[in-house]
Motif scaffolding. Sequence first.
Motif, PDB file in Angstrom:
ATOM      1  N   UNK A   7       0.810  -1.259  -0.112  1.00  0.00           N
ATOM      2  CA  UNK A   7      -0.024  -0.144  -0.039  1.00  0.00           C
ATOM      3  C   UNK A   7       0.841   1.200  -0.083  1.00  0.00           C
ATOM      4  N   UNK A   8       2.118   1.258   0.707  1.00  0.00           N
ATOM      5  CA  UNK A   8       2.915   2.389   1.042  1.00  0.00           C
ATOM      6  C   UNK A   8       3.385   2.484  -0.493  1.00  0.00           C
ATOM      7  N   UNK A   9       3.925   1.502  -1.110  1.00  0.00           N
ATOM      8  CA  UNK A   9       4.599   1.733  -2.573  1.00  0.00           C
ATOM      9  C   UNK A   9       3.452   2.256  -3.439  1.00  0.00           C
ATOM     10  N   UNK A  10       2.451   1.805  -3.430  1.00  0.00           N
ATOM     11  CA  UNK A  10       1.265   2.187  -4.412  1.00  0.00           C
ATOM     12  C   UNK A  10       0.893   3.614  -3.972  1.00  0.00           C
ATOM     13  N   UNK A  12       3.092   5.886  -2.893  1.00  0.00           N
ATOM     14  CA  UNK A  12       4.283   6.713  -3.289  1.00  0.00           C
ATOM     15  C   UNK A  12       4.136   6.627  -4.797  1.00  0.00           C
ATOM     16  N   UNK A  13       3.820   5.682  -5.674  1.00  0.00           N
ATOM     17  CA  UNK A  13       3.758   5.603  -7.128  1.00  0.00           C
ATOM     18  C   UNK A  13       2.682   6.574  -7.458  1.00  0.00           C
ATOM     19  N   UNK A  14       1.693   6.613  -6.593  1.00  0.00           N
ATOM     20  CA  UNK A  14       0.672   7.489  -7.022  1.00  0.00           C
ATOM     21  C   UNK A  14       1.126   8.973  -7.198  1.00  0.00           C
ATOM     22  N   UNK A  15       1.768   9.410  -5.839  1.00  0.00           N
ATOM     23  CA  UNK A  15       2.016  10.714  -5.618  1.00  0.00           C
ATOM     24  C   UNK A  15       3.459  11.113  -6.722  1.00  0.00           C
ATOM     25  N   UNK A  16       4.132  10.146  -7.106  1.00  0.00           N
ATOM     26  CA  UNK A  16       5.057  10.441  -8.222  1.00  0.00           C
ATOM     27  C   UNK A  16       4.252  10.614  -9.589  1.00  0.00           C
ATOM     28  N   UNK A  17       3.265   9.944  -9.803  1.00  0.00           N
ATOM     29  CA  UNK A  17       2.437  10.097 -10.778  1.00  0.00           C
ATOM     30  C   UNK A  17       1.779  11.423 -10.897  1.00  0.00           C
ATOM     31  N   UNK A  18       1.068  11.909  -9.730  1.00  0.00           N
ATOM     32  CA  UNK A  18       0.584  13.164  -9.719  1.00  0.00           C
ATOM     33  C   UNK A  18       1.430  14.291  -9.934  1.00  0.00           C
ATOM     34  N   UNK A  19       2.793  14.248  -9.255  1.00  0.00           N
ATOM     35  CA  UNK A  19       3.711  15.325  -9.491  1.00  0.00           C
ATOM     36  C   UNK A  19       4.119  15.344 -11.033  1.00  0.00           C
ATOM     37  N   UNK A  20       4.474  13.975 -11.581  1.00  0.00           N
ATOM     38  CA  UNK A  20       4.692  14.047 -12.895  1.00  0.00           C
ATOM     39  C   UNK A  20       3.773  14.997 -13.950  1.00  0.00           C
ATOM     40  N   UNK A  21       2.277  14.678 -13.534  1.00  0.00           N
ATOM     41  CA  UNK A  21       1.439  15.113 -14.390  1.00  0.00           C
ATOM     42  C   UNK A  21       1.342  16.734 -14.201  1.00  0.00           C
ATOM     43  N   UNK A  22       1.525  17.014 -12.910  1.00  0.00           N
ATOM     44  CA  UNK A  22       1.643  18.468 -12.573  1.00  0.00           C
ATOM     45  C   UNK A  22       2.659  19.192 -13.478  1.00  0.00           C
ATOM     46  N   UNK A  23       3.906  18.533 -13.270  1.00  0.00           N
ATOM     47  CA  UNK A  23       5.121  18.893 -14.156  1.00  0.00           C
ATOM     48  C   UNK A  23       4.889  19.167 -15.413  1.00  0.00           C
ATOM     49  N   UNK A  24       4.349  18.020 -15.904  1.00  0.00           N
ATOM     50  CA  UNK A  24       3.779  17.995 -17.463  1.00  0.00           C
ATOM     51  C   UNK A  24       2.926  19.079 -17.620  1.00  0.00           C
ATOM     52  N   UNK A  25       1.858  19.353 -17.091  1.00  0.00           N
ATOM     53  CA  UNK A  25       1.166  20.556 -17.269  1.00  0.00           C
ATOM     54  C   UNK A  25       1.702  21.928 -17.037  1.00  0.00           C
TER      55      UNK A  25
END
Length: 483
Positions: A7-10, A12-25
């Motif tokens: 669950x912790x790994x998931x 972290x992956x979700x936070x990383x994805x969200x940050x990547x999406x925001x950087x892309x935006x």
Amino acid sequence: MSGEIEEDDERRRQRKLEEALEVKSLRRIISAYLNYPEAAEEDVRRYERSFKKLPPSHKALLSHYPLKFQHLRRCISTNSYFIFSMLQAFEPPLDMSHDVDGCEDPHLENFEHEHCHSEGRNASSCQSASTSGSMCCFNHAQACSQERSCVMSNPTAQLQEVQGEHQHVPISGSSAGEVENNKEISECCGNDVTDCNGNMFSSSHDWLDPSLQLNVPLVDVDKVRCIIRNIVRDWAAEGKKERDQCYKPILEELNALFPSRSKESPPACLVPGAGLGRLALEISCLGFISQGNEFSYYMMICSSFLLNHTETTGQWTIYPWIHSNCNSRSDNDQLRPVSIPDIPPASAGITEGFSMCGGDFVEVYNDSSQIGVWDAVVTCFFIDTAHNIIEYIEIISRILKEGGVWINFGPLLYHFADMYGQEDEMSIELSLEDVKKIAFNYGFELEKEQTVETTYTTNPRSMMQNHYHAAFWTMRKKKTCTT
């Protein structure tokens, strides 16, 4: 135990994805600003191609047009210099080196869905300085408790924390100037820019490197043009008429509702959808602890620059009306310069505690720490930006103190009403009557209501003027009866 680790790994992956999406935006938004010079130049080339198709006898009647095209290019150069100076001063709240390759989100197109009320609904969607204020920008996708980066409204002031721990970033001022030719326009898209005196300014921001610039749709560049018009509305003498129509009634109402404001314990006022920050600043100058909230990075990049990096009246010149040849009474009207700001924010006389908080209104203020915090909430051309206006009203009621006031001004031009092809894009579009009924359901009582005719980012010299009959009301949150 292994389940908790997964669950912790998931997460972290979700936070990383969200940050990547925001950087892309954010990269896309920065690229829209950087694409402005070339997109504007292409418009001029299109005008020239049309002119060349005229028969000689018709060209002779428009012999001044080649000079007009040259003038347009000089105006574009000046706008481009302002834009690049603004980007140089911007400190992203995210790690722009974040790897976003392969990062896709079907909602990215609407991540920065703003709206421009001007000229009807069109493809371009749009919608601090002090002795102690702050400009706060943080990840839209994160909750209010997440770490944010703060840019101070006054570089000499002591850094102030707003609702949490922040990573502080120093700022520096910049001086006005013009880019004078097409070569220098192209330099605006690189790491260096030259002013009219030949001075070279170098940017240390790797994320401004031309190799990282994206080719963005023209609709994104249209948002930049919309921001330029919004600058006139909020920070130019030419925008005073609109500010008097929209902001002045709000300020007079606040002044009347809070006649005995204490400097030791001033009332707190929240301004969601604060845009470029002028209304929030004016409320602060009245003696309120004022916080503007804004979701759009287009707006936040610009407001941070204007609030934090302008020191004198008329420090910058822009040409906001050059992007349309329609409804102009004369070329001089279309090509006229506008000086900004009309007042230097640093010497406006704001109240300690003035801040700008970046993020989605629902995500930031739908938090237990916000319950009963605010004496007043002011919404100006804001409530129709909601996917679900009922949720907006519910949150406004929750965050107000008992007896607190909600002052609203604006139309109901729902931003997501025309999102065709987006089947899962919610848009609740209520009539004014239903909006008021919902407000009553959430404990509001109507104290004052009227209709005010106004415009929004309209060229005052244009032959076409779109007018709104805006709803202007004051509602008060009822106090709970105790026995």
